[in-house]
Scaffold this motif. Structure first.
Motif, PDB file in Angstrom:
ATOM      1  N   VAL A   1       0.841  -1.200   0.000  1.00 22.56           N
ATOM      2  CA  VAL A   1       0.000   0.000   0.000  1.00 22.56           C
ATOM      3  C   VAL A   1       0.876   1.251   0.000  1.00 22.56           C
ATOM      4  N   GLU A   2       1.880   1.284   0.840  1.00 22.36           N
ATOM      5  CA  GLU A   2       2.781   2.441   0.895  1.00 22.36           C
ATOM      6  C   GLU A   2       3.454   2.672  -0.452  1.00 22.36           C
ATOM      7  N   PHE A   3       3.874   1.594  -1.106  1.00 21.07           N
ATOM      8  CA  PHE A   3       4.504   1.710  -2.408  1.00 21.07           C
ATOM      9  C   PHE A   3       3.530   2.284  -3.431  1.00 21.07           C
ATOM     10  N   ALA A   4       2.321   1.742  -3.476  1.00 25.98           N
ATOM     11  CA  ALA A   4       1.323   2.195  -4.448  1.00 25.98           C
ATOM     12  C   ALA A   4       0.958   3.659  -4.220  1.00 25.98           C
ATOM     13  N   VAL A   5       0.763   4.047  -2.990  1.00 29.09           N
ATOM     14  CA  VAL A   5       0.427   5.442  -2.678  1.00 29.09           C
ATOM     15  C   VAL A   5       1.606   6.347  -3.027  1.00 29.09           C
ATOM     16  N   GLY A   6       2.807   5.894  -2.748  1.00 19.42           N
ATOM     17  CA  GLY A   6       3.998   6.671  -3.086  1.00 19.42           C
ATOM     18  C   GLY A   6       4.159   6.859  -4.585  1.00 19.42           C
ATOM     19  N   MET A   7       3.913   5.807  -5.347  1.00 15.30           N
ATOM     20  CA  MET A   7       4.014   5.917  -6.807  1.00 15.30           C
ATOM     21  C   MET A   7       2.976   6.895  -7.349  1.00 15.30           C
ATOM     22  N   ALA A   8       1.771   6.846  -6.812  1.00 13.63           N
ATOM     23  CA  ALA A   8       0.728   7.780  -7.251  1.00 13.63           C
ATOM     24  C   ALA A   8       1.111   9.215  -6.881  1.00 13.63           C
ATOM     25  N   ALA A   9       1.741   9.392  -5.732  1.00 15.55           N
ATOM     26  CA  ALA A   9       2.131  10.727  -5.274  1.00 15.55           C
ATOM     27  C   ALA A   9       3.183  11.347  -6.181  1.00 15.55           C
ATOM     28  N   ILE A  10       4.016  10.519  -6.797  1.00 16.19           N
ATOM     29  CA  ILE A  10       5.033  11.040  -7.716  1.00 16.19           C
ATOM     30  C   ILE A  10       4.369  11.828  -8.843  1.00 16.19           C
ATOM     31  N   ASP A  11       3.206  11.344  -9.279  1.00 14.43           N
ATOM     32  CA  ASP A  11       2.463  12.020 -10.343  1.00 14.43           C
ATOM     33  C   ASP A  11       1.485  13.063  -9.799  1.00 14.43           C
ATOM     34  N   GLY A  12       1.576  13.355  -8.508  1.00 17.47           N
ATOM     35  CA  GLY A  12       0.709  14.362  -7.905  1.00 17.47           C
ATOM     36  C   GLY A  12      -0.624  13.823  -7.440  1.00 17.47           C
ATOM     37  N   GLY A  13      -0.814  12.521  -7.486  1.00 18.38           N
ATOM     38  CA  GLY A  13      -2.083  11.940  -7.063  1.00 18.38           C
ATOM     39  C   GLY A  13      -2.073  11.569  -5.601  1.00 18.38           C
ATOM     40  N   LYS A  14      -3.268  11.491  -5.045  1.00 19.84           N
ATOM     41  CA  LYS A  14      -3.410  10.977  -3.692  1.00 19.84           C
ATOM     42  C   LYS A  14      -4.749  10.257  -3.613  1.00 19.84           C
ATOM     43  N   PRO A  15      -4.835   9.234  -2.761  1.00 23.32           N
ATOM     44  CA  PRO A  15      -6.050   8.427  -2.721  1.00 23.32           C
ATOM     45  C   PRO A  15      -7.238   9.202  -2.151  1.00 23.32           C
ATOM     46  N   SER A  16      -8.398   8.906  -2.721  1.00 20.26           N
ATOM     47  CA  SER A  16      -9.641   9.488  -2.216  1.00 20.26           C
ATOM     48  C   SER A  16     -10.007   8.802  -0.902  1.00 20.26           C
ATOM     49  N   ALA A  17     -11.009   9.327  -0.221  1.00 23.87           N
ATOM     50  CA  ALA A  17     -11.480   8.701   1.018  1.00 23.87           C
ATOM     51  C   ALA A  17     -11.960   7.280   0.730  1.00 23.87           C
ATOM     52  N   PHE A  18     -12.630   7.085  -0.403  1.00 27.70           N
ATOM     53  CA  PHE A  18     -13.099   5.761  -0.807  1.00 27.70           C
ATOM     54  C   PHE A  18     -11.918   4.799  -0.948  1.00 27.70           C
ATOM     55  N   THR A  19     -10.891   5.239  -1.637  1.00 31.45           N
ATOM     56  CA  THR A  19      -9.722   4.391  -1.860  1.00 31.45           C
ATOM     57  C   THR A  19      -8.958   4.149  -0.563  1.00 31.45           C
ATOM     58  N   LYS A  20      -8.823   5.155   0.275  1.00 31.54           N
ATOM     59  CA  LYS A  20      -8.150   4.980   1.568  1.00 31.54           C
ATOM     60  C   LYS A  20      -8.850   3.913   2.397  1.00 31.54           C
ATOM     61  N   ASN A  21     -10.182   3.949   2.394  1.00 28.50           N
ATOM     62  CA  ASN A  21     -10.950   2.959   3.131  1.00 28.50           C
ATOM     63  C   ASN A  21     -10.661   1.553   2.596  1.00 28.50           C
ATOM     64  N   LEU A  22     -10.672   1.408   1.278  1.00 28.48           N
ATOM     65  CA  LEU A  22     -10.369   0.107   0.675  1.00 28.48           C
ATOM     66  C   LEU A  22      -8.948  -0.346   1.000  1.00 28.48           C
ATOM     67  N   LEU A  23      -8.006   0.571   0.957  1.00 22.94           N
ATOM     68  CA  LEU A  23      -6.615   0.226   1.268  1.00 22.94           C
ATOM     69  C   LEU A  23      -6.477  -0.242   2.713  1.00 22.94           C
ATOM     70  N   ASN A  24      -7.201   0.404   3.625  1.00 27.40           N
ATOM     71  CA  ASN A  24      -7.187  -0.033   5.024  1.00 27.40           C
ATOM     72  C   ASN A  24      -7.771  -1.433   5.157  1.00 27.40           C
TER      73      ASN A  24
END
Length: 61
Positions: free
Chosen positions: A13-36
């Protein structure tokens, strides 16, 4: 779920979120819930992917 599985899931999860952050993205509340849920072993990686695809396919229609 054993602690090693949880730790591995957290790393993924940390890797996936970090990769998305490189492109300026961040997970939505919906996605954060699923990741948890994924980290806690409540959903599998395929269930996680399917839920995200369904959510954003419907959103774009």
């Amino acid at each position: 779920m054993n602690e090693n599985s949880r730790t591995e899931r957290q790393k993924k999860v940390e890797f996936a979120v970090g990769m998305a952050a490189i492109d300026g993205g961040k997970p939505s509340a919906f996605t954060k819930n699923l990741l948890n849920q994924y980290e806690n072993g409540q959903v599998s990686s395929s269930q996680l992917k399917q839920a995200i695809v369904e959510k954003y396919t419907r959103a774009s229609q």
